[in-house]
Write an enzyme that holds these catalytic residues in place. Structure first.
Site, PDB file in Angstrom:
ATOM      1  N   GLU A  83      25.427  48.575 112.825  1.00 26.51           N
ATOM      2  CA  GLU A  83      26.275  47.733 111.825  1.00 26.51           C
ATOM      3  C   GLU A  83      26.176  46.272 112.064  1.00 26.51           C
ATOM      4  O   GLU A  83      26.061  45.803 111.066  1.00 26.51           O
ATOM      5  CB  GLU A  83      27.856  48.268 112.163  1.00 26.51           C
ATOM      6  CG  GLU A  83      28.897  47.704 111.015  1.00 26.51           C
ATOM      7  CD  GLU A  83      28.934  48.530 109.687  1.00 26.51           C
ATOM      8  OE1 GLU A  83      29.548  47.889 108.950  1.00 26.51           O
ATOM      9  OE2 GLU A  83      28.277  49.383 109.490  1.00 26.51           O
TER      10      GLU A  83
ATOM     11  N   ASP B 132      36.054  51.367 114.452  1.00 19.59           N
ATOM     12  CA  ASP B 132      35.817  52.583 113.520  1.00 19.59           C
ATOM     13  C   ASP B 132      34.947  53.625 114.089  1.00 19.59           C
ATOM     14  O   ASP B 132      35.209  54.588 113.766  1.00 19.59           O
ATOM     15  CB  ASP B 132      35.044  51.868 112.158  1.00 19.59           C
ATOM     16  CG  ASP B 132      36.175  50.793 111.575  1.00 19.59           C
ATOM     17  OD1 ASP B 132      37.267  50.909 111.912  1.00 19.59           O
ATOM     18  OD2 ASP B 132      35.767  50.163 110.476  1.00 19.59           O
TER      19      ASP B 132
ATOM     20  N   LEU C 279      39.109  52.384 104.815  1.00 18.90           N
ATOM     21  CA  LEU C 279      39.227  53.361 105.660  1.00 18.90           C
ATOM     22  C   LEU C 279      38.025  53.881 106.454  1.00 18.90           C
ATOM     23  O   LEU C 279      37.657  55.208 106.663  1.00 18.90           O
ATOM     24  CB  LEU C 279      39.759  54.796 104.888  1.00 18.90           C
ATOM     25  CG  LEU C 279      40.967  54.345 104.017  1.00 18.90           C
ATOM     26  CD1 LEU C 279      41.380  55.311 103.337  1.00 18.90           C
ATOM     27  CD2 LEU C 279      42.096  54.336 105.123  1.00 18.90           C
ATOM     28  N   SER C 280      37.240  52.903 106.622  1.00 23.95           N
ATOM     29  CA  SER C 280      35.982  53.151 107.620  1.00 23.95           C
ATOM     30  C   SER C 280      34.840  54.050 106.876  1.00 23.95           C
ATOM     31  O   SER C 280      34.331  54.959 107.801  1.00 23.95           O
ATOM     32  CB  SER C 280      36.493  53.709 109.053  1.00 23.95           C
ATOM     33  OG  SER C 280      37.300  52.647 109.311  1.00 23.95           O
ATOM     34  N   SER C 281      34.715  54.020 105.396  1.00 23.21           N
ATOM     35  CA  SER C 281      33.723  55.048 104.951  1.00 23.21           C
ATOM     36  C   SER C 281      32.473  54.637 105.400  1.00 23.21           C
ATOM     37  O   SER C 281      31.420  55.489 105.677  1.00 23.21           O
ATOM     38  CB  SER C 281      33.604  54.876 103.427  1.00 23.21           C
ATOM     39  OG  SER C 281      33.469  53.472 103.053  1.00 23.21           O
TER      40      SER C 281
END
Length: 329
Positions: free
Chosen positions: A111, A123, A76-78
């Site tokens: 990232e 994201d 969930l793209s933490s």
């Protein structure tokens, strides 16, 4: 791509200090921000500071603290959430005046180049640019973003998320390998990107590259069809596209798991309009588009089925599309 934002948050509080330190309430740990990747949660805020300095921003010493309720390692793209929260907090605190699209690009660079995950930009765009009651149509080539109506509440629908609690870290899975396979498939066709390929081009491939390319080509088409369905408020068609996407992710991209498949199967047998894994797969979460009144029944069926199959008990919640990151002073 067509993401929407959860109503879960990561909050970063920031202030000037003699020494740069970052505290995570979730990990109960204070870390300095590193000059290179260390393999910990602190890589994400470290990467943001590194990327801002690389851009020429003057970043003084500061202390920050973060806390959130985005499930960790669940797809969930933490990681994008903490990157976006750190970036927008620093931008607001230091009056850098960066646009949200530029912050998203900066977060992706951190990232890719600092954390070491060759992710796309979905994201980061979703975390920063999504609005309430909409999905975000993202063109990853032009970086144009268009808000698409996703008025689920008006249709008495909700999105039920199932965290299978099968943890995954993209750097330790086959994510980068699949991206490389797609790049090889595009190279074979003489293309820079697979988005310019067509189904008939698949005859020039075989094996793994053919399967990966088929997923990308058909998924791009499903996204465009989903946008048309949402403009018509045809949630039945939208749900069928979600389910078709899951089949492709399971069979062609091969990133599903027994737990993710089980949730999708249970949801579709329980009157969900559609269901698919979310994120990059290899564990984490799946979602289902369901009538709001059916969420309780589906939740009980999932819990009972997971227990019977010997899976970990999942954590489920429902949500409506929410706004992305913002500065609160």
């Amino acid at each position: 791509m067509l993401p929407c934002a959860l109503d879960k948050r990561v909050a970063v509080a920031i202030g000037l200090s003699d020494h740069t330190l970052f505290y995570s309430a979730d990990f109960k740990e204070t870390c300095p921000l590193y000059e290179k990747r260390e393999g910990s949660w602190a890589d994400h805020p470290s990467g943001i500071v590194w990327a801002m300095k690389e851009r020429g921003c003057d970043i003084p010493s500061f202390q920050a603290a973060c806390v959130g309720d985005v499930p960790l390692g669940s797809g969930l793209s933490s990681s994008a959430a903490i990157e976006a929260a750190t970036a927008i907090a620093l931008d607001g605190f230091l009056h850098l005046g960066m646009q949200k699209k530029d912050l998203a690009v900066l977060c992706q660079h951190a990232e890719n180049a600092f954390v070491g995950v060759n992710s796309g930009i979905m994201d980061q765009y979703a975390s920063l640019l999504c609005q309430e009651g909409t999905a975000l149509l993202l063109d990853c080539r032009s970086l144009e973003a268009t808000q698409i109506p996703l008025n689920l509440a008006e249709a008495d629908l909700t999105i039920l998320v199932c965290d299978t609690r099968v943890s995954r870290e993209l750097g330790a899975t086959g994510y980068n390998e699949r991206r490389l396979a797609c790049e090889r498939a595009a190279y074979t066709l003489g293309l820079k990107e697979l988005r310019d390929a067509h189904l008939e081009d698949l005859d020039k491939h075989c094996g793994e590259e053919q399967k990966r390319a088929r997923h990308v080509i058909t998924e791009n088409e499903r996204v465009l069809q989903a946008v048309q369905a949402l403009h018509r408020q045809d949630f039945g068609a939208f749900g069928r596209l979600l389910s078709a996407s899951h089949r492709s992710l399971r069979e062609d991209f091969e990133v599903s798991t027994p737990e993710l498949d089980a949730f999708v199967e249970i949801a579709l047998h329980s009157s969900a309009l559609g269901a698919r894994l979310t994120g990059a797969g290899f564990g984490g979460c799946a979602l289902a588009l369901v009538r709001s009144e059916d969420t309780g029944v589906l939740l009980r069926k999932v819990q009972q089925s997971f227990e019977a199959r010997g899976f970990k008990q999942p954590e489920c919640f429902s949500f409506q599309p929410a706004p992305g990151a913002e500065v609160v002073k």
